[in-house]
Design a protein around this motif. Structure first.
Motif, mmCIF file in Angstrom:
data_model
loop_
_atom_site.group_PDB
_atom_site.id
_atom_site.type_symbol
_atom_site.label_atom_id
_atom_site.label_comp_id
_atom_site.label_asym_id
_atom_site.label_seq_id
_atom_site.Cartn_x
_atom_site.Cartn_y
_atom_site.Cartn_z
ATOM 1 N N THR A 118 0.847 -1.203 0.000
ATOM 2 C CA THR A 118 0.000 0.000 0.000
ATOM 3 C C THR A 118 0.881 1.251 0.000
ATOM 4 N N PHE A 119 0.567 2.150 -0.906
ATOM 5 C CA PHE A 119 1.327 3.398 -1.005
ATOM 6 C C PHE A 119 0.584 4.430 -0.135
ATOM 7 N N PHE A 120 0.784 4.329 1.188
ATOM 8 C CA PHE A 120 0.009 5.144 2.127
ATOM 9 C C PHE A 120 0.088 6.642 1.828
ATOM 10 N N MET A 121 1.300 7.116 1.543
ATOM 11 C CA MET A 121 1.488 8.563 1.348
ATOM 12 C C MET A 121 0.746 9.081 0.110
ATOM 13 N N ASN A 122 0.469 8.189 -0.814
ATOM 14 C CA ASN A 122 -0.136 8.612 -2.070
ATOM 15 C C ASN A 122 -1.649 8.422 -2.084
ATOM 16 N N GLU A 123 -2.152 7.616 -1.176
ATOM 17 C CA GLU A 123 -3.585 7.304 -1.176
ATOM 18 C C GLU A 123 -4.368 8.456 -0.553
ATOM 19 N N ALA A 124 -5.374 8.967 -1.296
ATOM 20 C CA ALA A 124 -6.134 10.112 -0.782
ATOM 21 C C ALA A 124 -6.838 9.780 0.529
ATOM 22 N N HIS A 125 -7.332 8.524 0.673
ATOM 23 C CA HIS A 125 -8.101 8.257 1.884
ATOM 24 C C HIS A 125 -7.241 8.043 3.127
ATOM 25 N N TYR A 126 -5.938 8.055 2.987
ATOM 26 C CA TYR A 126 -5.081 8.039 4.177
ATOM 27 C C TYR A 126 -4.537 9.433 4.490
ATOM 28 N N PHE A 127 -4.826 10.392 3.600
ATOM 29 C CA PHE A 127 -4.178 11.696 3.739
ATOM 30 C C PHE A 127 -4.477 12.385 5.074
ATOM 31 N N TYR A 128 -5.765 12.473 5.434
ATOM 32 C CA TYR A 128 -6.102 13.215 6.655
ATOM 33 C C TYR A 128 -5.486 12.563 7.899
ATOM 34 N N GLN A 129 -5.477 11.243 7.907
ATOM 35 C CA GLN A 129 -4.889 10.552 9.056
ATOM 36 C C GLN A 129 -3.397 10.869 9.161
ATOM 37 N N ILE A 130 -2.707 10.796 8.001
ATOM 38 C CA ILE A 130 -1.258 11.047 8.000
ATOM 39 C C ILE A 130 -0.972 12.506 8.374
ATOM 40 N N MET A 131 -1.756 13.399 7.772
ATOM 41 C CA MET A 131 -1.547 14.831 8.030
ATOM 42 C C MET A 131 -1.782 15.143 9.519
ATOM 43 N N PHE A 132 -2.922 14.667 10.033
ATOM 44 C CA PHE A 132 -3.289 14.988 11.412
ATOM 45 C C PHE A 132 -2.341 14.280 12.401
ATOM 46 N N GLY A 133 -2.052 13.034 12.123
ATOM 47 C CA GLY A 133 -1.172 12.258 13.003
ATOM 48 C C GLY A 133 0.207 12.889 13.107
ATOM 49 N N SER A 134 0.762 13.283 11.977
ATOM 50 C CA SER A 134 2.103 13.871 12.005
ATOM 51 C C SER A 134 2.076 15.252 12.674
ATOM 52 N N HIS A 135 0.979 15.974 12.467
ATOM 53 C CA HIS A 135 0.849 17.301 13.108
ATOM 54 C C HIS A 135 0.813 17.145 14.634
ATOM 55 N N ILE A 136 0.007 16.212 15.104
ATOM 56 C CA ILE A 136 -0.105 16.007 16.552
ATOM 57 C C ILE A 136 1.239 15.539 17.121
ATOM 58 N N TRP A 137 1.866 14.583 16.419
ATOM 59 C CA TRP A 137 3.151 14.051 16.889
ATOM 60 C C TRP A 137 4.187 15.162 17.053
#
Lengths: 286, 570
Positions: A137-156
C-alpha cells in the motif's frame, strides 16, 4: 524595558505590513511600492474568479479546522498526564522526548514518514507482509489516508511543545483545592474534571482564540511536502497557492492579496471569538 | 487591559509609520558591490588586461551545476591576466527560479547575474523579461560590437533563431539586448559528447533472458519484457527482490522516454495530429493510452509504485544496488556505469513514427545580464569575452599551465598524469584545483559559448588526448546504441519551443497555470483507482485548458510556425 519589545514589534511585525499595499498595486521591479500603479481590487477579483479558489478555501478550512478543533484536546490531555507523574526523573525524560519533534523540521519528519510508509520496503508495509497481509500500500499517495497522515504527524510534532503552556497553567493551580477535594473523597477523575480543567479554562480559551487567527493558514511546509499525485486534490491550500503564484510565477501583488485575505479573515475571527468568549465566560484576550 | 480605542491608536501609529517607511523608500540606485577602483595606467600589462577592479556576480543556479569555491591560484591568474578580482555567490533558494524572483525583487544586485535559460519558453523568461522591460538591465549591444567572441553574435546565421529573436535581440527592444545567451556552439549541429539517454536495463538480466535491448522499440514490447523479468524473480546486489521498472536516476517524475510511442512529443505536450493541425496532447487519445498503460504496469507490479514520486537519493541508491531491472532514464556518461552493466534500451518509437535523433541547429542555454546599476558595464562584457576566448577557456577548463597541463607541439593541452589520477582517486581534492575538467565549473557562467572543443583543444573530452580510455565506457555504450549512425541521420532544426510565445498571449498566466495543472493531472490519472476516475481527472484538466484559451494559443502557434523565422518545435 518595553523599548526592545516595541522595537522588535515595529521592525518585525509592523514594517513588513507596509508590503500589504502590494495587494492593490502592480508590482514593478524598478519602482517602490508607492510608485507602482494602483490596480484596486483586481487581484481579489482574479482570485475569486479562479476555478481553484473554492477548492483552495475548502481544503484550507478542512485542514486548519482539524488542527484547531480536533487537535486542541491532545496537548491538554498530555499536560494532564504529565501532571500526574510523580517520579520527577521520569517526568523530565518524558517531557523532553515529547518536545523533541518540535525541533525537527518538516523536511525530516516527512522524509522519515516516506521511508516508514513506503510501499513494499517501508517499515509498516514490511510488518503487514510479515503478518501475511498485502504490503504494497502506497500510504502517502492514497487520498483516503491523507487526513490521518496529516493529522497524526501534526499532533506528533506539536503535542509536546503545545502542552507546555497548559502544564504551566496547571502548575499555577492552588494546591489547597486538591487537598480539600481529597478530604471530601473526590476521585482523580473528579479532581481533574472539577478542579484542573475549570482552572485552566481561561488558558485554553485564550490559546484557542489566538489560534483562530491562523484558520486560513493550514501550515505550508507540512502540506507542501506531503503532496503526492494521489492526494493532490486535498493538499492544495491557500499557503501553497500563495507560494506557487507569488514566488514561482512572480505575481507578487496577487499573492499578497491572497495572503492579506487570510490575515483579515483571521483577524475578524479572533475579534468575534474574543467578544463571544468575553460574553459567555468572562475570559478574553483583551 | 487597555481600552479598545487606546489599543487601536497604539497599533495604528506604528502601522502608519511602517507604511510610510516602506512605501516611500526609493529603490537603491547604486549597489555597494559595484565599487570599482580607479583604472590605473595599463602600460606593461598583458593584452588581456581589462581593468583593476572587482567584478561580483550572483548566480541563480543549483549548487550541483555551479561550484562556488574558487582556487586561489586560479583567481591570481585571472587577476594577473585581466586585473579583475572575480567573485560570485550562488543564491540560496529551494529552487533557482524562486531565488531569481526574490533576487530581482530585492533590487540589490551585484555587477552581473546569471540564470538558467535554455530557451525563451523556459519559466525564467517572463521574469527576466519583465525586469528588462522595467529597466533593470543594461543594453549589451553597444559593448558586444567591440568583443572578439561575443561580436560573432551579431553575425547573420551565427545564433539559433530562438536565441537571436526570442532571447537576445527581441523585436520589442529595437536592437537592444538585455541577456547574453550562452552555450552557443560554433558550428551547427555540434555535439561535444556522444550522449544518449532514456531507459536502460541491467545487462545480466538482458543476457539471462537472451534479449537484445535494442530491439525493444514499442511500449508493448517493453511490457512483454517487463513480464518476463517479473516471472524470473531476479534479485538485487543485497539479495532482495527487485522492482521491474524503476524511476529516473535523478528521482521520480514523468518519463515519456519509457513510453514515447504513447506521447505526442517527448519534450512537451504540443504536436501535429494526423491532419497536420497543431494540437495539444489533451486533444488526442495519447494521454488515455498512456494512462491505461501505466495503470496496467502498476496493477501488475511491473513498475515501482513510487516511480513518479521517489526522491533522488533513494532512486540513485536503488539503481546503484541494482534494485531496478529497468531504469526509466539515465545516460551513458554516468560514472557508475563505465563497465556497461546497464545497457540502453531501444530507443522507442516517438508517437507513431520510428525514433530519429533530433539536434538543434545550435545548442544554447544559460544566460547572464548586467543590472542597470552596474558601473562601467563594458568591463563585465570584456571579462566574459576573455573567459569565452581560447585563453580564458584554457584557464577555466584546464587550469594552470605547468601545474595542471602542458601544451603539445600544436599548442593543445595535455592533462598532467597526477591531475588525472587525483580526479579518479580523490575527486573532491581534484575539484579544489578549480577548473571545469576536474568538476569545478565556475567559468561556464560567463565563458562557455562559441563552443568547439575539438577545434580549440584537439579533444572532445577533457583529458582524452592524454588518456584515451577516459571515456571508454560511455563511448562503448554509444557504439552499442549506434550513436554515429543515428547522428548521420539526425534531423537538425532551428526552432522555438511551443512555450516561447506566452509573452504575446493575453491569457498568459491562466494558460500556464492550466498547462501545469494538466501535467500534474496526468500523473494523478496514472494513480487513479480506475480508468473512469482517470478520464474524469483528464476531462477536468482539458476543460481548464479550454477555458484558459488553448485554442487561441494553438492558432497563434500555427501563425508562428508558418513564418520561417519563428518555426516551432513540434
Amino acid at each position: 524595558m518595553l523599548i526592545p519589545c516595541f522595537a522588535s514589534f515595529i521592525i518585525f511585525s509592523y514594517i513588513p505590513m507596509g508590503g500589504l499595499l502590494l495587494a492593490f498595486k502592480e508590482f514593478k521591479f524598478n519602482q517602490s511600492v508607492l510608485e507602482s500603479p494602483w490596480v484596486g481590487f483586481q487581484y481579489f477579483e482574479q482570485f475569486f474568479n479562479d476555478y481553484k479558489s473554492m477548492t483552495l478555501i475548502k481544503n484550507t478550512l478542512i485542514i486548519s479546522t482539524m488542527k484547531l478543533f480536533l487537535g486542541l484536546p491532545f496537548p491538554i490531555l498530555l499536560a494532564l498526564m504529565f501532571n500526574e507523574i510523580k517520579n520527577r526523573w521520569f517526568k523530565n525524560i518524558a517531557q523532553s522526548i515529547s518536545y523533541l519533534p518540535h525541533f525537527m523540521s518538516w523536511v525530516i519528519v516527512i522524509g522519515l514518514m516516506q521511508r516508514m510508509l513506503a510501499p513494499d520496503t517501508g517499515l509498516l508495509n514490511e510488518t503487514i507482509t510479515f503478518f501475511g497481509g498485502n504490503g504494497n500500500t502506497f500510504f502517502m499517495n492514497e487520498a483516503h489516508y491523507f487526513y490521518q497522515i496529516m493529522f497524526g504527524s501534526h499532533i506528533w510534532k506539536t503535542i509536546g511543545w503545545d502542552s507546555i503552556i497548559y502544564l504551566a497553567a496547571i502548575a499555577g493551580i492552588n494546591q489547597d483545592m486538591y487537598e480539600a477535594a481529597k478530604i471530601d473523597g473526590a476521585s482523580k477523575w473528579a479532581e481533574v474534571w472539577n478542579i484542573t480543567l475549570p482552572s485552566i479554562r481561561p488558558t485554553i480559551l485564550i490559546v484557542f482564540i489566538l489560534s483562530l487567527g491562523s484558520i486560513l493558514s493550514a501550515g505550508f511546509d507540512q502540506l507542501y511536502l506531503l503532496k503526492m499525485p494521489g492526494n493532490a486534490e486535498l493538499v492544495d491550500i491557500l499557503d501553497t497557492y500563495v507560494i506557487r503564484v507569488g514566488l514561482q510565477q512572480g505575481q507578487y501583488g496577487y499573492a499578497t492579496a491572497v495572503g492579506m485575505m487570510q490575515g483579515v479573515i483571521g483577524l475578524i475571527l479572533v475579534v468575534v471569538a474574543n467578544r463571544f468568549a468575553r460574553k459567555v465566560s468572562g475570559t478574553s484576550v483583551w | 487591559m487597555l481600552k479598545n480605542t487606546k489599543l487601536l491608536k497604539m497599533l495604528a501609529v506604528p502601522l502608519i509609520a511602517s507604511l510610510v517607511m516602506t512605501g516611500c523608500a526609493p529603490k537603491e540606485k547604486n549597489s555597494e558591490n559595484t565599487k570599482q577602483e580607479t583604472i590605473k595606467d595599463t602600460a606593461g600589462k598583458p593584452a588581456t588586461w581589462i581593468a583593476d577592479r572587482k567584478i561580483k556576480g550572483l548566480i541563480f543556479m543549483d549548487a550541483d551545476d555551479i561550484t562556488e569555491e574558487m582556487n586561489p591560484e586560479v583567481l591570481k591568474q585571472i587577476k594577473d591576466k585581466t586585473g579583475i578580482d572575480f567573485e560570485f555567490n550562488l543564491m540560496p533558494a529551494a529552487n533557482s527560479l524562486d531565488g531569481l524572483i526574490a533576487g530581482l525583487a530585492s533590487g540589490d544586485l551585484p555587477d552581473f547575474i546569471a540564470f538558467y535559460l535554455n530557451h525563451s519558453g523556459r519559466k525564467e523568461m517572463p521574469i527576466v523579461l519583465k525586469a528588462a522591460r522595467e529597466g533593470m538591465f543594461t543594453d549589451l549591444t553597444p559593448f558586444i560590437k567591440d568583443t572578439k567572441i561575443f561580436s560573432k553574435y551579431l553575425q547573420d546565421g551565427y545564433l539559433p533563431l530562438d536565441t537571436k529573436n526570442g532571447v537576445m535581440f527581441r523585436p520589442e527592444f529595437n536592437g537592444a539586448a538585455y541577456f547574453m545567451h550562452m552555450n552557443v556552439s560554433r558550428e551547427p549541429g555540434y555535439m561535444t559528447r556522444k550522449t544518449l539517454g532514456g531507459p536502460f536495463i541491467r545487462k545480466d538480466i538482458a543476457d539471462a533472458l537472451n534479449v537484445d535491448p535494442r530491439t525493444i522499440t514499442t511500449s508493448e514490447q517493453m511490457y512483454e519484457l517487463a513480464k518476463k523479468i517479473k516471472a524470473d524473480n531476479f534479485k538485487d546486489n543485497n539479495g532482495k527482490d527487485i522492482s521491474v521498472i524503476g524511476p529516473r536516476y535523478w528521482g521520480g517524475t514523468e518519463v515519456k522516454a519509457l513510453y514515447s510511442d504513447l506521447a505526442i512529443n517527448v519534450n512537451h505536450t504540443f504536436g501535429r495530429d494526423k491532419e497536420g493541425k497543431i494540437v495539444h496532447e489533451s486533444q488526442t487519445d495519447y494521454p488515455l493510452k498512456r494512462v491505461e498503460y501505466v495503470q496496467k504496469l502498476l496493477k501488475e507490479k511491473l513498475m515501482n509504485p513510487e516511480f513518479y514520486t521517489m526522491d533522488e537519493n533513494r532512486a540513485t541508491e536503488g539503481i546503484l544496488n541494482g534494485s531496478f531491472a529497468i531504469v526509466a532514464d539515465m545516460h551513458n556518461y554516468l560514472d557508475f556505469n563505465k563497465d556497461m552493466h546497464y545497457l540502453p534500451i531501444g530507443p522507442l518509437n516517438e508517437g507513431d513514427k520510428p525514433f530519429r535523433m533530433g539536434l538543434d541547429f545550435k545548442s544554447s542555454g544559460g544566460a547572464w545580464a548586467i543590472p542597470s546599476t552596474t558601473k562601467k558595464p563594458e568591463d563585465i562584457v570584456k571579462f566574459a569575452d576573455f573567459l569565452a576566448s581560447r585563453e580564458g577557456k584554457l584557464l577555466w577548463q584546464y587550469g594552470i599551465e605547468g601545474r595542471d597541463y602542458t601544451l603539445d607541439a600544436k599548442g593543445n593541452p595535455i592533462v598532467n598524469k597526477e591531475v588525472s589520477e587525483m580526479k579518479d582517486k580523490d575527486p573532491k581534492a581534484a575539484k579544489a584545483l578549480g577548473f571545469a575538467g576536474v568538476g569545478n565549473s565556475w567559468g561556464e557562467i560567463l565563458g562557455n559559448t562559441d563552443v568547439d572543443r575539438i577545434d580549440d583543444f584537439g579533444e572532445a573530452e577533457y583529458g582524452s588526448a592524454a588518456q584515451s580510455q577516459v571515456d571508454e565506457g560511455p563511448l562503448k555504450i554509444a557504439e552499442y546504441w549506434g550513436w554515429d549512425e543515428k547522428r548521420k541521420n539526425a534531423e537538425i532544426s532551428d526552432t522555438y519551443s511551443p512555450m516561447a510565445f506566452f509573452g504575446e498571449f493575453s491569457k498568459e498566466n491562466e494558460l500556464k497555470a492550466a498547462l501545469d495543472n494538466y501535467n500534474e493531472s496526468i500523473i494523478r490519472a496514472y494513480y487513479a483507482k480506475s480508468l473512469d476516475e482517470a478520464k474524469k481527472i483528464l476531462g477536468e484538466a482539458s476543460k481548464q485548458l479550454h477555458a484558459a484559451g488553448l485554442e487561441d494559443y494553438l492558432a497563434l502557434l500555427e501563425k508562428k510556425d508558418a513564418d520561417p523565422n519563428t518555426k516551432v518545435n513540434l
